[in-house]
Scaffold this motif. Structure first.
Motif: not given
Length: 711
Positions: A583-595
């Motif tokens: 699933d995709l967080p709406w907060n881009p910073m959380r996506i970046e933390q995952r990557i």
């Protein structure tokens, strides 16, 4: 020689060209900085902070009330300092460590080794040297007596002389060996980071701007400095100020990698509740909190994204400037965003007077008619080297692996679509019909529910069931019950089937599967096990030992890790190269933390990012903005936050996404609104690119000047 000076004469009188007659000291070439800084903590702290401010206008006289308050704090600091000094044995190993669990065996061994080296070096010392030409100093036992017995605050010449000694002694070089290196874990150690830490400790005395380019590990450097000071007993209270979106990431990294017990400050909590605290600058700078922070007596302040302090007229700059601190670290990849005055303001926070008055700085270093470009970069580089460290990617010879992003779009089953559309319609109706007070109460629940619908039907159904019990029998409760019935009828889950196909197609690859919700994690775990795989799970509810075992199992034979956001914080997983955003967080910073768990320093292979999404969902719009419009996945780790910082000071990207989804009824209206949001973000990225280029124009010649000076 003055009468006041004669009071501190010990042994034979000696003469020095800078200081006249002074005390005789015994010389031992040993690491003495740590002991002296504990013994003279109050003196050093007050000299570093209560300096006369240099400005173009004369300072205003303090009001009687402020003067009295400052006097009371000064007397308390002296009493506390005296108690600390009496507890220090200046003839043995470094000062006491912080109050935390006993250090690991390697750390104790390192401390014992240091003590042995100190004693051995002391036996070889001969002769007498003075402050200016002695590498390391050690007081004779009798010379410490006046300082140990100072139970009352000193004024006038006595205090001044002692502070002069403290300041001069604090310049003594030490930290020849870092104690923190064997005491950290799960950390790839790079030479440029170690050298930066040593420069801060030895030369800059713990007050520095860490201005490495994005992605080079400023957070790691700050963590190493904090750990080193903690092990030596030089820091017992620390405060980290960072954007709200990064507070949990800072806490996890400082706890896991450096074993520092940081706590996030919560509303209404006293600032002296914990010795190691993390908060946002916006919270700390308010009138309600800033005085209490000043009285809490923090030894060190770390400010992340410190370019937000670039304006000396803002509340944040004045708040930091007013604090009495031994050490101060300002972290920013872009020290200058508009003109060189911003650089002057940051340097003034650390060392007032380093660049002179602003009028002098402008005359000496700024091109007339252009405040953006420096003149005489060689001299400016030499001056800034006293307070700033900036490492460029080109100077490290590091190569980052290529990042490949794949979008996997699914079509929901008929039952899934019916539940998704029904839930979205329910969310809009409640927010539209509720009055202002009820709307604020509903907001969090409806936001959570909409996110869960983008994750998995079971996650949304569980929340609907709980809400149904609360509103049982009401009109709202009946609508919720119908949605629950639809959810229980779902038999086909398109995204989970797609994930199983991916796992079967790549039998030799390790996968990290990220989800935001514990219910989705359990749903995926059961489905993956039924398909014949053996996944490992990782979530916030596990104990530290269970988390470590899960990571070690994944590092070993297990090839599938299902993780909530907890796995995106503080853990280095470079042994894996494939991330699935189920699933995709709406907060881009959380996506970046995952990557960032896999695409970071130390990764040797190209990384692969799978983004799962269903058509005509919130996540579908978010992904279109981030991937297609602003090319987020092409940015270096850390740059997305810089882009968002240029975008808006509003509630945030996540709230804006939810507002558009709920306020627009038709797909056409939503498409138009999300397109406008994308345009705003594209302009923000353009502004960030210009700022980065501007910084490069300033610091590239400065880096060259540094190299010339080094030669």
């Amino acid at each position: 020689m003055s009468t006041a000076y004669q009071k501190y004469e010990i042994g034979a009188k000696v003469y020095h060209e800078d200081y006249g007659e002074g005390m005789v000291v015994e010389v031992r070439p040993r690491q003495f900085f740590d002991i002296l800084e504990v013994a003279f903590a109050d003196g050093v702290k007050r000299l570093n902070s209560n300096h006369p401010k240099i400005s173009d206008t004369p300072p205003q006289a303090a009001t009687p009330s402020k003067t009295a308050a400052k006097s009371r704090r000064s007397r308390k600091a002296h009493r506390d300092g005296a108690r600390r000094r009496r507890s220090v044995d200046a003839s043995t190993a470094p000062g006491p460590a912080i109050d935390e669990p006993e250090l690991e065996t390697e750390e104790n061994a390192a401390s014992d080794e240091l003590a042995a080296d100190v004693d051995a070096a002391g036996e070889e010392a001969e002769g007498i040297a003075y402050f200016s030409d002695s590498e390391v100093l050690r007081f004779e036992e009798t010379s410490l007596a006046p300082f140990r017995d100072a139970d009352t605050p000193l004024d006038g010449d006595d205090a001044f002389i002692r502070h002069i000694f403290a300041e001069k002694l604090s310049l003594t070089r030490g930290f020849e060996k870092l104690l923190c290196l064997p005491a950290v874990r799960d950390l790839e150690q790079y030479d440029f980071q170690i050298q930066a830490v040593l420069r801060v400790l030895r030369n800059l005395r713990g007050r520095a701007i860490l201005a490495d380019e994005v992605g080079l590990g400023k957070t790691i450097e700050a963590g190493l400095i904090l750990k080193e000071y903690a092990l030596r007993g030089l820091v017992r209270r620390a405060l980290v100020l960072t954007p709200v979106s990064l507070m949990s990431q800072w806490r996890e990294e400082l706890r896991h990698k450096f074993d520092l017990p940081f706590e996030i400050h919560s509303r209404g909590q006293r600032w002296d509740s914990y010795p190691w605290m993390i908060a946002s600058l916006d919270t700390a700078k308010t009138e309600k909190n800033r005085d209490e922070i000043g009285e809490a007596g923090f030894d060190i302040l770390v400010v992340d994204e410190a370019h937000r302090l670039r304006n000396h007229l803002t509340q944040g700059w004045r708040f930091v400037d007013a604090l009495s601190l031994k050490y101060l670290l300002l972290l920013t990849a872009t020290p200058v965003q508009n003109d060189l005055r911003e650089l002057y303001n940051l340097v003034t926070l650390l060392r007032p007077g380093t660049l002179g008055t602003y009028r002098e700085f402008r005359k000496q270093f700024m091109v007339r008619g252009d405040k953006r470009l420096p003149k005489d970069p060689t001299k400016l580089a030499a001056t800034l080297s006293e307070v700033m460290i900036r490492t460029s990617r080109s100077s490290t010879s590091l190569t980052f692996p290529r990042r490949e992003v794949r979008i996997q779009e699914f079509r929901m089953s008929d039952e899934e679509r019916k539940l998704y559309d029904g839930t979205s319609r329910f969310v809009r109706e409640v927010l539209t019909d509720a009055d202002l007070q009820d709307r604020s109460r509903w907001h969090l629940l409806l936001l959570l529910l909409q996110k869960e619908m983008g994750s998995s039907a079971p996650a949304a159904v569980r929340t609907l069931e709980r809400a149904g019990r609360v509103f049982h029998g009401s009109a709202v409760g009946k609508k919720i019950d119908k949605l629950v019935q639809i959810g229980h009828a779902i038999e086909t889950h398109a995204k989970r089937d797609g994930l199983l196909d991916l796992l079967r197609d790549e039998p030799d690859e390790k996968f990290i599967v990220f989800t935001q919700f514990r219910t989705t994690l359990e749903f995926l775990e059961s489905g993956i096990r039924e398909a014949g795989f053996e996944p490992v799970v990782f979530y916030g509810g596990l104990t530290p030992a269970e988390k470590d075992r899960a990571i070690e199992a994944f590092r070993g034979k297990k090839r599938i890790l299902i993780s909530t956001e907890a796995g995106g914080e503080g853990r280095n997983l470079q042994f894996c190269r494939t991330v699935v955003n189920y699933d995709l967080p709406w907060n881009p910073m959380r996506i970046e933390q995952r990557i960032g768990r896999v695409h970071r320093l130390g990764q040797t292979r190209d990384t692969l990012i799978w983004n799962f999404t269903a058509r005509d969902t919130v996540e579908d719009y978010v992904l279109a903005i981030l991937h297609q419009k602003i090319q987020m996945f092409e940015l270096v780790i850390g740059e997305m936050d810089m882009v968002l910082g240029q975008w808006s000071d509003r509630d945030g990207f996540e709230q804006e996404v939810f507002r558009i989804w709920t306020e627009h009824r038709t797909a056409r209206e939503r498409q138009q609104a999300y397109s406008e949001l994308a345009e705003d973000l594209m302009l923000a990225r353009t502004r960030y690119e210009r700022i980065r280029q501007y910084d490069d124009r300033i610091f590239t010649p400065m880096n060259k000047a540094h190299l010339e000076l080094a030669r």
